[in-house]
Design a protein around this motif. Structure first.
Motif, PDB file in Angstrom:
ATOM      1  N   LYS A 162       0.829  -1.214   0.000  1.00 45.86           N
ATOM      2  CA  LYS A 162       0.000   0.000   0.000  1.00 45.86           C
ATOM      3  C   LYS A 162       0.871   1.275   0.000  1.00 45.86           C
ATOM      4  CE  LYS A 162      -3.271   2.605   2.783  1.00 45.86           C
ATOM      5  NZ  LYS A 162      -3.857   2.777   4.119  1.00 45.86           N
ATOM      6  N   PHE A 163       2.039   1.187   0.639  1.00 45.89           N
ATOM      7  CA  PHE A 163       2.956   2.335   0.701  1.00 45.89           C
ATOM      8  C   PHE A 163       4.110   2.156  -0.284  1.00 45.89           C
ATOM      9  CE2 PHE A 163       1.228   1.889   5.123  1.00 45.89           C
ATOM     10  CZ  PHE A 163       0.337   2.940   5.030  1.00 45.89           C
ATOM     11  N   ILE A 168       7.110   4.276   5.927  1.00 46.21           N
ATOM     12  CA  ILE A 168       6.553   5.629   5.856  1.00 46.21           C
ATOM     13  C   ILE A 168       7.184   6.582   6.872  1.00 46.21           C
ATOM     14  CG2 ILE A 168       4.417   5.205   4.578  1.00 46.21           C
ATOM     15  CD1 ILE A 168       2.931   4.948   7.235  1.00 46.21           C
ATOM     16  N   TYR A 169       7.627   6.077   8.015  1.00 50.42           N
ATOM     17  CA  TYR A 169       8.469   6.896   8.901  1.00 50.42           C
ATOM     18  C   TYR A 169       9.280   5.982   9.816  1.00 50.42           C
ATOM     19  CZ  TYR A 169       4.302   6.618  12.031  1.00 50.42           C
ATOM     20  OH  TYR A 169       3.232   6.187  12.791  1.00 50.42           O
ATOM     21  N   TRP A 197      -9.150   5.320  16.174  1.00 48.81           N
ATOM     22  CA  TRP A 197      -7.999   4.903  15.364  1.00 48.81           C
ATOM     23  C   TRP A 197      -6.780   5.812  15.579  1.00 48.81           C
ATOM     24  CZ3 TRP A 197      -4.739   7.009  11.800  1.00 48.81           C
ATOM     25  CH2 TRP A 197      -3.952   6.108  11.063  1.00 48.81           C
ATOM     26  N   GLY A 198      -5.620   5.179  15.724  1.00 47.89           N
ATOM     27  CA  GLY A 198      -4.338   5.866  15.585  1.00 47.89           C
ATOM     28  C   GLY A 198      -3.657   6.301  16.867  1.00 47.89           C
ATOM     29  N   GLY A 199      -2.337   6.293  16.816  1.00 39.65           N
ATOM     30  CA  GLY A 199      -1.526   6.881  17.872  1.00 39.65           C
ATOM     31  C   GLY A 199      -1.002   5.908  18.911  1.00 39.65           C
ATOM     32  N   ASP A 201       0.260   3.025  18.658  1.00 37.44           N
ATOM     33  CA  ASP A 201       1.547   2.414  18.281  1.00 37.44           C
ATOM     34  C   ASP A 201       2.693   3.428  18.397  1.00 37.44           C
ATOM     35  OD1 ASP A 201       0.376   3.799  16.170  1.00 37.44           O
ATOM     36  OD2 ASP A 201       1.117   2.449  14.627  1.00 37.44           O
ATOM     37  N   ASP A 202       2.427   4.683  18.046  1.00 35.92           N
ATOM     38  CA  ASP A 202       3.471   5.708  18.199  1.00 35.92           C
ATOM     39  C   ASP A 202       3.785   5.930  19.681  1.00 35.92           C
ATOM     40  OD1 ASP A 202       3.607   6.095  15.443  1.00 35.92           O
ATOM     41  OD2 ASP A 202       1.946   7.518  15.490  1.00 35.92           O
ATOM     42  N   ARG A 239      -5.752  11.973  19.774  1.00 34.78           N
ATOM     43  CA  ARG A 239      -4.596  11.084  19.911  1.00 34.78           C
ATOM     44  C   ARG A 239      -3.283  11.818  20.194  1.00 34.78           C
ATOM     45  NH1 ARG A 239      -5.880  11.748  14.682  1.00 34.78           N
ATOM     46  NH2 ARG A 239      -4.417  11.370  12.969  1.00 34.78           N
ATOM     47  N   TYR A 240      -3.113  13.002  19.603  1.00 33.61           N
ATOM     48  CA  TYR A 240      -1.852  13.716  19.847  1.00 33.61           C
ATOM     49  C   TYR A 240      -1.783  14.236  21.283  1.00 33.61           C
ATOM     50  CZ  TYR A 240      -1.051  13.253  14.878  1.00 33.61           C
ATOM     51  OH  TYR A 240      -0.850  12.724  13.625  1.00 33.61           O
TER      52      TYR A 240
HETATM   53  C1  NGS Z   1       0.158   7.209  11.720  1.00 34.32           C
HETATM   54  C2  NGS Z   1      -0.625   6.852  12.966  1.00 34.32           C
HETATM   55  C3  NGS Z   1      -0.284   5.444  13.399  1.00 34.32           C
HETATM   56  C4  NGS Z   1      -0.530   4.477  12.239  1.00 34.32           C
HETATM   57  C5  NGS Z   1       0.285   4.925  11.024  1.00 34.32           C
HETATM   58  C6  NGS Z   1       0.097   4.025   9.808  1.00 34.32           C
HETATM   59  O1  NGS Z   1      -0.222   8.467  11.285  1.00 34.32           O
HETATM   60  O2  NGS Z   1      -1.079   5.095  14.518  1.00 34.32           O
HETATM   61  O3  NGS Z   1      -0.105   6.262  10.687  1.00 34.32           O
HETATM   62  O4  NGS Z   1      -1.254   3.773   9.612  1.00 34.32           O
HETATM   63  N1  NGS Z   1      -0.245   7.798  14.048  1.00 34.32           N
HETATM   64  C7  NGS Z   1      -1.067   8.755  14.495  1.00 34.32           C
HETATM   65  O5  NGS Z   1      -2.199   8.912  14.067  1.00 34.32           O
HETATM   66  C8  NGS Z   1      -0.542   9.651  15.583  1.00 34.32           C
HETATM   67  S1  NGS Z   1      -1.781   2.965   8.377  1.00 34.32           S
HETATM   68  O6  NGS Z   1      -1.872   3.897   7.260  1.00 34.32           O
HETATM   69  O7  NGS Z   1      -0.871   1.873   8.108  1.00 34.32           O
HETATM   70  O8  NGS Z   1      -3.094   2.441   8.748  1.00 34.32           O
HETATM   71  O9  NGS Z   1      -0.128   3.160  12.581  1.00 34.32           O
END
Ligand code: NGS
Length: 278
Positions: A162-163, A168-169, A197-199, A201-202, A239-240
């Motif tokens: 997908k990427f 991606i970072y 959703w999100g954050g 894992d960071d 989330r931030y």
């Molecule tokens: C970041 C999210 C992560 C997420 C990653 C990839 O932006 O939780 O994208 O996501 N961090 C925040 O939102 C702070 S993905 O596109 O693979 O679903 O894991």
């Protein structure tokens, strides 16, 4: 391989008549067996010898024993592809493994960190020394990507179609992550405070870095995954803020503060289901 964390589940009864399993081929071979076609093949074939989502090699004693924790809600079509694919993939790796699906069975905001903590508690109680935190929409494409823990946490899904197979970072640890149970406990697991959703894992990557852990990765060609398509979930707008607050009081929020309404563990043939209402 000196970087591999050798860990055998004490619960596994070693039969002296069996030789030890071999891993050199898996780790050093340059051949990449899993290609695009494999994703669409063999999905109806389930290897023999699986019970409760667990398998152990028949002809040799495995050196690695891993619990695969899959957090899940409302994606039946993905689970139907993921489970057989993973059994076919993992069985070739000569490891002992067990797949847990931790399902949030309510309509409250998705809490992936809490679900991972619940799955980790169960796997640790069953003496698994290595946890693999796994998204249900990711399928590994290279069989050299050994499902085992190293001496430091390993981000296994650095290269996703997908990427365009690019990381991606640098601090991304979401997707698929292998971490020893000892390290998971040392970090107090995930924050339970991310709802939506999100954050999470960071935030977990922040815990790892605060503990001087290093995120390892196999070479990119071995870390390739394909992502099953789905709609983007509703993002957690807080989330931030939570990540900033957690830098101060993460020690009180994690494995040691897991709360939920109800839980039940339901062993099925292809996975052990942990059904949770949060
Ligand atoms: C970041 C999210 C992560 C997420 C990653 C990839 O932006 O939780 O994208 O996501 N961090 C925040 O939102 C702070 S993905 O596109 O693979 O679903 O894991």
């Amino acid at each position: 391989n000196k970087y591999l964390y050798k860990h055998v589940n004490p619960k596994l009864v070693m039969k002296k008549s069996k030789p030890d399993c071999k891993y050199e081929d898996t780790l050093h071979s340059t051949k990449s067996v899993h290609t695009w076609e494999v994703t669409n093949q063999k999905l109806n074939f389930i290897p023999k010898g699986i019970a409760n989502g667990s398998y152990t090699p028949e002809d040799c004693n495995p050196a690695f024993s891993v619990a695969i924790l899959v957090t899940y809600r409302n994606r039946q079509s993905q689970l139907d592809v993921f489970i057989p694919y993973m059994h076919n993939f993992l069985r070739k790796q000569n490891i002992h493994y067990k797949i847990y699906v931790i399902e949030q069975q309510d309509d409250k905001p998705w809490n992936k960190g809490l679900l991972y903590n619940i799955g980790a508690k169960q796997a640790i109680a069953e003496n698994f020394p290595c946890l693999i935190l796994h998204d249900v929409d990711l399928l590994p494409l290279d069989e050299n990507n050994l499902y085992a823990c190293l001496h430091q946490p390993r981000h296994m899904s650095a290269s996703i179609d997908k990427f365009r197979f690019v990381l991606i970072y640098e601090t991304l640890v979401g997707g698929v992550l292998a971490i020893t149970s000892d390290h998971y406990k040392q970090l107090n697991g995930f924050s339970n405070r991310f709802k939506g959703w999100g954050g999470e894992d960071d935030d977990f990557a922040g815990r790892m870095s605060a503990n001087q852990f290093v995120i390892l990765r196999f070479p990119q060609h071995m870390s390739r995954y394909t992502m099953l398509l789905h709609k983007q979930e509703a993002k957690n707008t807080a989330r931030y803020d939570i990540m900033t607050q957690n830098e101060k009081h993460g020690a009180k929020d994690g494995l040691n503060s897991v709360h939920f309404e109800s839980i039940s563990v339901k062993p099925q043939r292809l996975y052990t289901l942990i059904a949770v209402r949060v």
